[in-house]
Design a protein around this motif. Structure first.
Motif, PDB file in Angstrom:
ATOM      1  N   THR A   3      -7.105 -46.151 -23.555  1.00 31.14           N
ATOM      2  CA  THR A   3      -6.059 -45.316 -24.374  1.00 31.14           C
ATOM      3  C   THR A   3      -6.474 -44.093 -24.569  1.00 31.14           C
ATOM      4  O   THR A   3      -7.538 -43.836 -25.249  1.00 31.14           O
ATOM      5  CB  THR A   3      -5.640 -46.255 -25.634  1.00 31.14           C
ATOM      6  N   LEU A   4      -5.687 -43.032 -24.312  1.00 38.09           N
ATOM      7  CA  LEU A   4      -5.721 -41.691 -24.651  1.00 38.09           C
ATOM      8  C   LEU A   4      -4.457 -41.409 -25.420  1.00 38.09           C
ATOM      9  O   LEU A   4      -3.554 -41.387 -25.220  1.00 38.09           O
ATOM     10  CB  LEU A   4      -5.916 -40.996 -23.241  1.00 38.09           C
ATOM     11  N   LEU A   5      -4.940 -40.623 -26.563  1.00 43.13           N
ATOM     12  CA  LEU A   5      -3.796 -39.961 -27.271  1.00 43.13           C
ATOM     13  C   LEU A   5      -4.174 -38.246 -27.412  1.00 43.13           C
ATOM     14  O   LEU A   5      -5.175 -37.906 -27.645  1.00 43.13           O
ATOM     15  CB  LEU A   5      -4.149 -40.473 -28.869  1.00 43.13           C
ATOM     16  N   GLY A 133       1.245 -37.775 -27.744  1.00 40.74           N
ATOM     17  CA  GLY A 133       1.415 -38.617 -26.500  1.00 40.74           C
ATOM     18  C   GLY A 133       0.505 -39.695 -26.729  1.00 40.74           C
ATOM     19  O   GLY A 133      -0.765 -39.348 -26.867  1.00 40.74           O
ATOM     20  N   TYR A 134       1.082 -40.986 -26.355  1.00 40.41           N
ATOM     21  CA  TYR A 134      -0.018 -42.208 -26.309  1.00 40.41           C
ATOM     22  C   TYR A 134       0.063 -42.724 -24.800  1.00 40.41           C
ATOM     23  O   TYR A 134       1.267 -43.134 -24.175  1.00 40.41           O
ATOM     24  CB  TYR A 134       0.687 -43.177 -27.345  1.00 40.41           C
ATOM     25  N   LEU A 135      -0.916 -42.673 -24.171  1.00 44.16           N
ATOM     26  CA  LEU A 135      -1.248 -43.081 -22.796  1.00 44.16           C
ATOM     27  C   LEU A 135      -2.088 -44.175 -22.472  1.00 44.16           C
ATOM     28  O   LEU A 135      -3.005 -44.328 -23.259  1.00 44.16           O
ATOM     29  CB  LEU A 135      -1.466 -41.750 -21.819  1.00 44.16           C
ATOM     30  N   LEU A 136      -1.460 -44.931 -21.453  1.00 48.85           N
ATOM     31  CA  LEU A 136      -2.516 -46.058 -21.080  1.00 48.85           C
ATOM     32  C   LEU A 136      -3.191 -45.723 -20.014  1.00 48.85           C
ATOM     33  O   LEU A 136      -2.370 -45.384 -18.985  1.00 48.85           O
ATOM     34  CB  LEU A 136      -1.922 -47.424 -21.190  1.00 48.85           C
ATOM     35  N   LEU A 137      -4.268 -45.753 -19.739  1.00 54.75           N
ATOM     36  CA  LEU A 137      -5.000 -45.558 -18.296  1.00 54.75           C
ATOM     37  C   LEU A 137      -5.629 -46.628 -17.716  1.00 54.75           C
ATOM     38  O   LEU A 137      -6.234 -47.548 -18.357  1.00 54.75           O
ATOM     39  CB  LEU A 137      -6.153 -44.274 -18.475  1.00 54.75           C
ATOM     40  N   ALA A 138      -5.727 -46.898 -16.555  1.00 55.08           N
ATOM     41  CA  ALA A 138      -5.953 -48.000 -15.761  1.00 55.08           C
ATOM     42  C   ALA A 138      -7.504 -47.662 -15.335  1.00 55.08           C
ATOM     43  O   ALA A 138      -7.885 -47.306 -14.283  1.00 55.08           O
ATOM     44  CB  ALA A 138      -5.463 -48.282 -14.444  1.00 55.08           C
ATOM     45  N   LEU A 153       3.077 -43.410 -20.122  1.00 57.72           N
ATOM     46  CA  LEU A 153       3.126 -42.630 -21.387  1.00 57.72           C
ATOM     47  C   LEU A 153       4.043 -43.820 -22.305  1.00 57.72           C
ATOM     48  O   LEU A 153       5.085 -44.315 -21.719  1.00 57.72           O
ATOM     49  CB  LEU A 153       4.104 -41.502 -21.332  1.00 57.72           C
ATOM     50  N   ILE A 154       3.306 -44.412 -23.109  1.00 56.60           N
ATOM     51  CA  ILE A 154       3.871 -45.505 -23.947  1.00 56.60           C
ATOM     52  C   ILE A 154       4.619 -45.126 -25.190  1.00 56.60           C
ATOM     53  O   ILE A 154       5.682 -45.849 -25.283  1.00 56.60           O
ATOM     54  CB  ILE A 154       2.563 -46.517 -24.324  1.00 56.60           C
ATOM     55  N   GLY A 155       4.079 -44.244 -25.693  1.00 49.64           N
ATOM     56  CA  GLY A 155       4.637 -43.583 -27.009  1.00 49.64           C
ATOM     57  C   GLY A 155       4.724 -42.148 -26.931  1.00 49.64           C
ATOM     58  O   GLY A 155       3.717 -41.550 -26.405  1.00 49.64           O
ATOM     59  N   PHE A 156       5.741 -41.326 -27.636  1.00 51.30           N
ATOM     60  CA  PHE A 156       5.676 -40.090 -27.650  1.00 51.30           C
ATOM     61  C   PHE A 156       6.374 -39.673 -28.870  1.00 51.30           C
ATOM     62  O   PHE A 156       7.366 -39.912 -29.175  1.00 51.30           O
ATOM     63  CB  PHE A 156       6.392 -39.240 -26.410  1.00 51.30           C
ATOM     64  N   TRP A 157       5.562 -39.146 -29.840  1.00 47.55           N
ATOM     65  CA  TRP A 157       6.348 -38.638 -31.116  1.00 47.55           C
ATOM     66  C   TRP A 157       6.361 -37.319 -31.461  1.00 47.55           C
ATOM     67  O   TRP A 157       5.223 -36.440 -31.271  1.00 47.55           O
ATOM     68  CB  TRP A 157       5.690 -39.323 -32.320  1.00 47.55           C
TER      69      TRP A 157
END
Length: 168
Positions: A3-5, A133-138, A153-157
């Motif tokens: 997970t990368l924020l 930005g909330y990203l999930l990386l494989a 991109l899972i979440g973006f605030w």
């Protein structure tokens, strides 16, 4: 999965025109927005295991506010390379990490941070000051990350939207 924020520092002050760009502090709004983002991090159970921060005053101050409101006890690494960093600078910093860190946050600046978000997500997202930005990386290991690594991109605030929600 990793997970990368990606967070752009809070809104900074231009009040003292004699200050070098690197030394500009946050405005009152920037401090409040960092607190709003901390609430979202807690709400979505996204406590970072490591925070990588630009060495600029406004980025470090953003991280201090986040850490205080998250009761953050993990490591914070401050890097001059992330000050006005380009996408490859973020990759280089991430490649140095061990596979122990599942959730990593980077607090830095545009245009490089926004460009990196666009590369990872494949979409065009505007990253305003204080935005997250909330990203999930494989990925299993950070050493395998590259500019070709795509994520979801899972979440973006955006602070402006969070402020509107508070008023309604």
């Amino acid at each position: 999965m990793k997970t990368l924020l990606l967070m752009r520092h809070g809104k900074s002050s231009w009040k003292d025109e004699d200050l070098a760009d690197h030394e500009r502090p946050l405005k009152k709004r920037g401090r409040k927005d960092a607190k709003r983002i901390a609430k979202e991090i807690l709400k979505h159970d996204l406590m970072p295991e490591l925070i990588l921060s630009s060495s600029a005053e406004r980025a470090r101050e953003t991280v201090e506010i986040l850490a205080d409101h998250l009761d953050y006890q993990n490591q914070i690494k401050v890097s001059h390379e992330l000050y006005m960093g380009e996408p490859q600078d973020f990759i280089d910093a991430l490649q140095e990490l061990t596979d122990n860190e599942g959730i990593v946050m980077i607090v830095a600046h545009n245009p490089g941070l926004e460009a990196y978000l666009q590369i990872v997500d494949g979409e065009i997202e505007s990253l305003p000051t204080g935005g997250l930005g909330y990203l999930l990386l494989a990925l299993d290991d950070w050493k395998d990350i590259s500019l070709d690594t795509m994520g979801d991109l899972i979440g973006f605030w955006k602070p402006k939207e969070l402020r509107k929600k508070e008023k309604s």
